[in-house]
Design a protein around this motif. Structure first.
Motif, PDB file in Angstrom:
ATOM      1  N   LEU A   1       0.790  -1.225   0.000  1.00 40.56           N
ATOM      2  CA  LEU A   1       0.000   0.000   0.000  1.00 40.56           C
ATOM      3  C   LEU A   1       0.826   1.281   0.000  1.00 40.56           C
ATOM      4  O   LEU A   1       0.336   2.334  -0.396  1.00 40.56           O
ATOM      5  CB  LEU A   1      -0.927   0.020   1.221  1.00 40.56           C
ATOM      6  CG  LEU A   1      -1.998  -1.063   1.256  1.00 40.56           C
ATOM      7  CD1 LEU A   1      -2.645  -1.129   2.632  1.00 40.56           C
ATOM      8  CD2 LEU A   1      -3.040  -0.785   0.182  1.00 40.56           C
ATOM      9  N   VAL A   2       2.064   1.215   0.459  1.00 41.28           N
ATOM     10  CA  VAL A   2       2.879   2.425   0.609  1.00 41.28           C
ATOM     11  C   VAL A   2       3.454   2.820  -0.745  1.00 41.28           C
ATOM     12  O   VAL A   2       4.079   2.018  -1.428  1.00 41.28           O
ATOM     13  CB  VAL A   2       4.000   2.230   1.647  1.00 41.28           C
ATOM     14  CG1 VAL A   2       4.861   3.477   1.754  1.00 41.28           C
ATOM     15  CG2 VAL A   2       3.415   1.860   3.006  1.00 41.28           C
ATOM     16  N   ASP A   3       3.243   4.090  -1.100  1.00 38.52           N
ATOM     17  CA  ASP A   3       3.729   4.612  -2.379  1.00 38.52           C
ATOM     18  C   ASP A   3       5.032   5.388  -2.229  1.00 38.52           C
ATOM     19  O   ASP A   3       5.835   5.437  -3.161  1.00 38.52           O
ATOM     20  CB  ASP A   3       2.676   5.537  -2.996  1.00 38.52           C
ATOM     21  CG  ASP A   3       1.370   4.809  -3.235  1.00 38.52           C
ATOM     22  OD1 ASP A   3       1.353   3.895  -4.077  1.00 38.52           O
ATOM     23  OD2 ASP A   3       0.368   5.154  -2.561  1.00 38.52           O
ATOM     24  N   GLU A   4       5.210   6.030  -1.075  1.00 38.22           N
ATOM     25  CA  GLU A   4       6.410   6.846  -0.835  1.00 38.22           C
ATOM     26  C   GLU A   4       6.841   6.751   0.616  1.00 38.22           C
ATOM     27  O   GLU A   4       6.023   6.526   1.501  1.00 38.22           O
ATOM     28  CB  GLU A   4       6.128   8.333  -1.115  1.00 38.22           C
ATOM     29  CG  GLU A   4       5.984   8.709  -2.547  1.00 38.22           C
ATOM     30  CD  GLU A   4       5.756  10.205  -2.746  1.00 38.22           C
ATOM     31  OE1 GLU A   4       5.563  10.597  -3.895  1.00 38.22           O
ATOM     32  OE2 GLU A   4       5.782  10.992  -1.769  1.00 38.22           O
ATOM     33  N   CYS A   5       8.139   6.988   0.810  1.00 44.98           N
ATOM     34  CA  CYS A   5       8.706   7.200   2.142  1.00 44.98           C
ATOM     35  C   CYS A   5       9.276   8.608   2.147  1.00 44.98           C
ATOM     36  O   CYS A   5      10.050   8.964   1.250  1.00 44.98           O
ATOM     37  CB  CYS A   5       9.844   6.230   2.438  1.00 44.98           C
ATOM     38  SG  CYS A   5       9.331   4.543   2.644  1.00 44.98           S
ATOM     39  N   GLN A   6       8.886   9.396   3.129  1.00 42.43           N
ATOM     40  CA  GLN A   6       9.419  10.744   3.277  1.00 42.43           C
ATOM     41  C   GLN A   6      10.038  10.814   4.672  1.00 42.43           C
ATOM     42  O   GLN A   6       9.317  10.761   5.675  1.00 42.43           O
ATOM     43  CB  GLN A   6       8.323  11.789   3.091  1.00 42.43           C
ATOM     44  CG  GLN A   6       7.779  11.799   1.677  1.00 42.43           C
ATOM     45  CD  GLN A   6       6.778  12.911   1.439  1.00 42.43           C
ATOM     46  OE1 GLN A   6       6.570  13.787   2.276  1.00 42.43           O
ATOM     47  NE2 GLN A   6       6.150  12.891   0.278  1.00 42.43           N
ATOM     48  N   LEU A   7      11.350  10.898   4.691  1.00 40.92           N
ATOM     49  CA  LEU A   7      12.090  10.833   5.943  1.00 40.92           C
ATOM     50  C   LEU A   7      12.878  12.108   6.160  1.00 40.92           C
ATOM     51  O   LEU A   7      13.490  12.629   5.231  1.00 40.92           O
ATOM     52  CB  LEU A   7      13.057   9.645   5.914  1.00 40.92           C
ATOM     53  CG  LEU A   7      12.452   8.294   5.539  1.00 40.92           C
ATOM     54  CD1 LEU A   7      13.540   7.256   5.360  1.00 40.92           C
ATOM     55  CD2 LEU A   7      11.427   7.863   6.570  1.00 40.92           C
ATOM     56  N   ILE A   8      12.850  12.587   7.381  1.00 31.98           N
ATOM     57  CA  ILE A   8      13.736  13.674   7.779  1.00 31.98           C
ATOM     58  C   ILE A   8      14.742  13.068   8.736  1.00 31.98           C
ATOM     59  O   ILE A   8      14.368  12.532   9.791  1.00 31.98           O
ATOM     60  CB  ILE A   8      12.961  14.838   8.422  1.00 31.98           C
ATOM     61  CG1 ILE A   8      12.070  15.474   7.345  1.00 31.98           C
ATOM     62  CG2 ILE A   8      13.927  15.866   9.019  1.00 31.98           C
ATOM     63  CD1 ILE A   8      11.203  16.605   7.819  1.00 31.98           C
ATOM     64  N   ILE A   9      15.997  13.119   8.322  1.00 29.85           N
ATOM     65  CA  ILE A   9      17.084  12.546   9.106  1.00 29.85           C
ATOM     66  C   ILE A   9      17.736  13.672   9.888  1.00 29.85           C
ATOM     67  O   ILE A   9      18.213  14.656   9.311  1.00 29.85           O
ATOM     68  CB  ILE A   9      18.128  11.852   8.195  1.00 29.85           C
ATOM     69  CG1 ILE A   9      17.447  10.882   7.219  1.00 29.85           C
ATOM     70  CG2 ILE A   9      19.193  11.171   9.036  1.00 29.85           C
ATOM     71  CD1 ILE A   9      16.651   9.773   7.844  1.00 29.85           C
TER      72      ILE A   9
END
Length: 185
Positions: free
Chosen positions: A136-144
């Motif tokens: 189901l997940v289309d994107e990962c948006q991560l703040i490192i």
């Protein structure tokens, strides 16, 4: 069709909270917060597990009018969004625009994605793991965040196999980095 986006702020060593459960090291500065606000203008739905909902629910009752404009802006965005909380113990929501679901049902999320025009954020690695496993997940948006915490709650779920393509990155003045990945089929 809406995109389902796994979003997290994590330490460089991959944790969303340290061994004591603290995440104050990840509180965004003004530049990062404004970026998050702009990104979340296209979001109208949040999917949370119980623990993340408990943390985020502070935005509903916090009187942010005397806070900097970027804080008040985020609070208003969050309050207006629809929230679904997956919990078997929580009976009634403590925030507006919120409903409780006892089980994560993949078909319900597929229907939500098909029925809304705005992006959907999913938060929390356990809940995200279920969504990843169901495709189901289309994107990962991560703040490192440039900090090592040495252990704690992992930001990315165990037991998930996914190929990702980097589609956007941004470095902030304070050293944090935004990474946006598309999940490949």
């Amino acid at each position: 069709m809406a995109k389902l986006i796994y979003s997290a702020i994590m330490s460089l060593d991959g944790y969303i909270a340290d061994t004591e459960g603290n995440f104050d090291w990840g509180v965004p500065d003004e530049e990062v917060h404004r970026f998050i606000n702009d990104r979340e203008r296209s979001v109208q739905h949040y999917l949370y597990g119980r623990r993340l909902y408990d943390v985020m629910s502070a935005w509903d009752s916090w009187d942010t009018k005397s806070e900097p404009a970027f804080i008040d802006d985020f609070a208003n965005l969050w309050r207006q969004a629809d929230k679904v909380v997956f919990s078997r113990t929580l009976q009634d929501p403590s925030t507006g625009n919120t409903r409780i679901e006892s089980d994560f049902i993949a078909e319900d999320i597929r229907q939500l994605k098909a029925s809304v025009a705005t992006d959907i954020l999913i938060g929390g690695p356990e809940l995200a793991a279920q969504a990843f496993r169901e495709g189901l997940v289309d994107e990962c948006q991560l703040i490192i965040v440039p900090v090592l915490v040495g252990g704690g709650k992992k930001g990315l779920p165990d037991g998930v196999d996914a190929r990702l393509e980097l589609v956007q990155e941004r470095t902030f003045n304070g050293g944090a980095i935004f990474l946006k990945y598309r999940v490949l089929d």
